[in-house]
Motif scaffolding. Structure first.
Motif, PDB file in Angstrom:
ATOM      1  N   ASP A  32       0.843  -0.803  -0.079  1.00  0.00           N
ATOM      2  CA  ASP A  32       0.257   0.345   0.047  1.00  0.00           C
ATOM      3  C   ASP A  32       0.956   1.007  -0.114  1.00  0.00           C
ATOM      4  O   ASP A  32       0.490   1.961  -0.294  1.00  0.00           O
ATOM      5  CB  ASP A  32      -1.086   0.127   1.096  1.00  0.00           C
ATOM      6  CG  ASP A  32      -0.277  -0.057   2.569  1.00  0.00           C
ATOM      7  OD1 ASP A  32       0.686  -1.164   2.549  1.00  0.00           O
ATOM      8  OD2 ASP A  32      -0.285   0.212   3.293  1.00  0.00           O
ATOM      9  N   ARG A  33       2.749   0.663  -0.037  1.00  0.00           N
ATOM     10  CA  ARG A  33       2.897   2.261   0.649  1.00  0.00           C
ATOM     11  C   ARG A  33       4.042   2.521  -0.842  1.00  0.00           C
ATOM     12  O   ARG A  33       4.726   3.851  -0.947  1.00  0.00           O
ATOM     13  CB  ARG A  33       4.288   2.607   0.702  1.00  0.00           C
ATOM     14  CG  ARG A  33       3.359   2.015   2.488  1.00  0.00           C
ATOM     15  CD  ARG A  33       2.501   3.151   3.324  1.00  0.00           C
ATOM     16  NE  ARG A  33       1.311   3.059   3.956  1.00  0.00           N
ATOM     17  CZ  ARG A  33       2.832   2.756   5.856  1.00  0.00           C
ATOM     18  NH1 ARG A  33       3.237   2.882   5.798  1.00  0.00           N
ATOM     19  NH2 ARG A  33       1.821   2.290   6.821  1.00  0.00           N
ATOM     20  N   TRP A  78      -3.410  -3.973   8.505  1.00  0.00           N
ATOM     21  CA  TRP A  78      -1.982  -5.249  10.127  1.00  0.00           C
ATOM     22  C   TRP A  78      -1.229  -6.091   8.685  1.00  0.00           C
ATOM     23  O   TRP A  78      -2.075  -6.278   7.819  1.00  0.00           O
ATOM     24  CB  TRP A  78      -3.402  -6.374  10.626  1.00  0.00           C
ATOM     25  CG  TRP A  78      -2.334  -6.606  11.048  1.00  0.00           C
ATOM     26  CD1 TRP A  78      -2.421  -6.553  13.461  1.00  0.00           C
ATOM     27  CD2 TRP A  78      -1.429  -7.953  11.243  1.00  0.00           C
ATOM     28  NE1 TRP A  78      -0.594  -7.327  13.560  1.00  0.00           N
ATOM     29  CE2 TRP A  78      -0.957  -8.546  12.455  1.00  0.00           C
ATOM     30  CE3 TRP A  78      -1.236  -8.643  10.223  1.00  0.00           C
ATOM     31  CZ2 TRP A  78      -0.432  -9.532  13.088  1.00  0.00           C
ATOM     32  CZ3 TRP A  78      -1.008 -10.406  10.739  1.00  0.00           C
ATOM     33  CH2 TRP A  78      -0.096 -10.225  11.192  1.00  0.00           C
ATOM     34  N   ARG A  79       0.157  -5.639   9.610  1.00  0.00           N
ATOM     35  CA  ARG A  79       0.637  -6.306   8.684  1.00  0.00           C
ATOM     36  C   ARG A  79       1.943  -7.405   9.438  1.00  0.00           C
ATOM     37  O   ARG A  79       2.143  -6.785  10.174  1.00  0.00           O
ATOM     38  CB  ARG A  79       1.703  -5.754   7.759  1.00  0.00           C
ATOM     39  CG  ARG A  79       1.934  -4.389   8.234  1.00  0.00           C
ATOM     40  CD  ARG A  79       2.757  -3.737   7.240  1.00  0.00           C
ATOM     41  NE  ARG A  79       1.996  -2.237   7.366  1.00  0.00           N
ATOM     42  CZ  ARG A  79       1.420  -2.004   5.873  1.00  0.00           C
ATOM     43  NH1 ARG A  79       1.899  -2.129   4.727  1.00  0.00           N
ATOM     44  NH2 ARG A  79       0.665  -0.890   6.387  1.00  0.00           N
ATOM     45  N   GLY A  80       2.397  -8.192   9.580  1.00  0.00           N
ATOM     46  CA  GLY A  80       3.565  -9.240  10.539  1.00  0.00           C
ATOM     47  C   GLY A  80       3.204 -10.190   8.969  1.00  0.00           C
ATOM     48  O   GLY A  80       3.406 -10.521   8.250  1.00  0.00           O
ATOM     49  N   THR A 122       9.187   3.112   8.164  1.00  0.00           N
ATOM     50  CA  THR A 122       8.622   3.529   8.631  1.00  0.00           C
ATOM     51  C   THR A 122       7.045   3.591   9.250  1.00  0.00           C
ATOM     52  O   THR A 122       6.410   4.129  10.398  1.00  0.00           O
ATOM     53  CB  THR A 122       7.651   5.124   7.494  1.00  0.00           C
ATOM     54  OG1 THR A 122       6.911   4.272   6.514  1.00  0.00           O
ATOM     55  CG2 THR A 122       8.562   6.069   6.675  1.00  0.00           C
ATOM     56  N   ASP A 123       6.888   1.983   9.875  1.00  0.00           N
ATOM     57  CA  ASP A 123       5.557   1.483  10.048  1.00  0.00           C
ATOM     58  C   ASP A 123       6.224  -0.374   9.842  1.00  0.00           C
ATOM     59  O   ASP A 123       5.851  -1.208   9.610  1.00  0.00           O
ATOM     60  CB  ASP A 123       4.827   1.359   9.328  1.00  0.00           C
ATOM     61  CG  ASP A 123       3.697   0.584  10.203  1.00  0.00           C
ATOM     62  OD1 ASP A 123       3.938   0.146  10.816  1.00  0.00           O
ATOM     63  OD2 ASP A 123       2.585   0.676   8.507  1.00  0.00           O
ATOM     64  N   PRO A 124       6.932   0.072  11.220  1.00  0.00           N
ATOM     65  CA  PRO A 124       7.966  -1.607  11.175  1.00  0.00           C
ATOM     66  C   PRO A 124       6.924  -2.925  11.158  1.00  0.00           C
ATOM     67  O   PRO A 124       5.930  -2.814  12.555  1.00  0.00           O
ATOM     68  CB  PRO A 124       9.434  -1.563  12.010  1.00  0.00           C
ATOM     69  CG  PRO A 124       9.357  -0.433  12.168  1.00  0.00           C
ATOM     70  CD  PRO A 124       7.887   0.432  12.060  1.00  0.00           C
TER      71      PRO A 124
END
Length: 239
Positions: A32-33, A78-80, A122-124
């Motif tokens: 998405d980035r 959510w991401r993992g 920016t969003d680990p």
């Protein structure tokens, strides 16, 4: 993988929760980035929402409708991930090690890697240690699927990863993933060499012996043949 993620987001009309197997530093968990340029048989299609970087792909075959070509950022809630040896994207030394894996003459890939690192920092994402060749690793996968499901539609994905598992362990993992799909707990998005998951490859057209390709699969069904570094995609699923 992005077109299939876009299709799933449109189909379910809810955010996605991305769970990557073999996530390393989690650099693939931020679709998405990025902005995208797709060179389709009918012309060029691009997004332009001011992302940090742009990915380009040549697309052929029976290209599906516009719902698979996102016109804005994907809705990722959510991401993992899981990895045998996670890489800390904040650690400069560990990131420098990642750069050594890029072939010296591939300057474009090195530049893309550096952009991906900046995006991830920016969003680990939370990448946990797990050995998916062991029962405890599969249990860890189940636990993360449950956690991800509290945030959105779960997509368990992997690319150029399961080839490194022993064949027996790979088959056990595939059955576990098919079980998650059958139970409605997750979608399974795979992008591996044509011989890695033969049951997935067999659902599409016969792949020529002399064609080196990855096969992109959704829930065990082949949807596209892909370049290993994402440079091209030949759609093979019916429209």
């Amino acid at each position: 993988m992005t077109p299939v993620l876009s299709l799933l987001a449109a189909r379910h009309d809810e955010p996605l929760a991305l769970l990557e197997i073999g996530a390393s530093a989690g650099l693939c968990l931020h679709p998405d980035r990025w902005d995208y340029t797709w060179h389709l048989p009918t012309g060029e299609m691009s997004t332009d929402h001011g992302a940090a970087g742009r990915l380009t792909c040549e697309v052929t075959g029976p290209v599906p409708g516009p719902e698979v070509w996102p016109d804005g950022p994907l809705p990722v809630a959510w991401r993992g991930g899981l990895d045998l040896a996670p890489v800390d994207v904040i650690d400069d030394d560990q990131v420098a090690w990642l750069e050594t894996l890029v072939w010296p003459e591939h300057d474009d890939r090195r530049a893309r890697l550096r952009t991906a690192v900046e995006v991830a920092r920016t969003d680990p994402p939370a990448v946990v240690t797990a050995d998916l060749a062991a029962p405890a690793g599969l249990d860890r996968l189940d636990g993360l699927v449950e956690e991800a499901g509290r945030h959105g539609r779960v997509v368990v994905m992997h690319s150029a990863v399961t080839a490194y598992l022993p064949v027996a362990a790979r088959q056990v993992l595939e059955q576990r993933l098919r079980g998650l799909v059958a139970a409605g707990r997750a979608h399974w998005l795979s992008n591996e060499g044509k011989r890695v998951h033969p049951a997935v490859t067999a659902t599409g057209p016969s792949v020529p012996d002399d064609l080196a390709t990855f096969v992109l699969g959704l829930d065990g069904q082949a949807v596209a043949w892909t370049h290993g570094h994402g440079r091209s995609m030949r759609w093979v699923a019916p429209r």
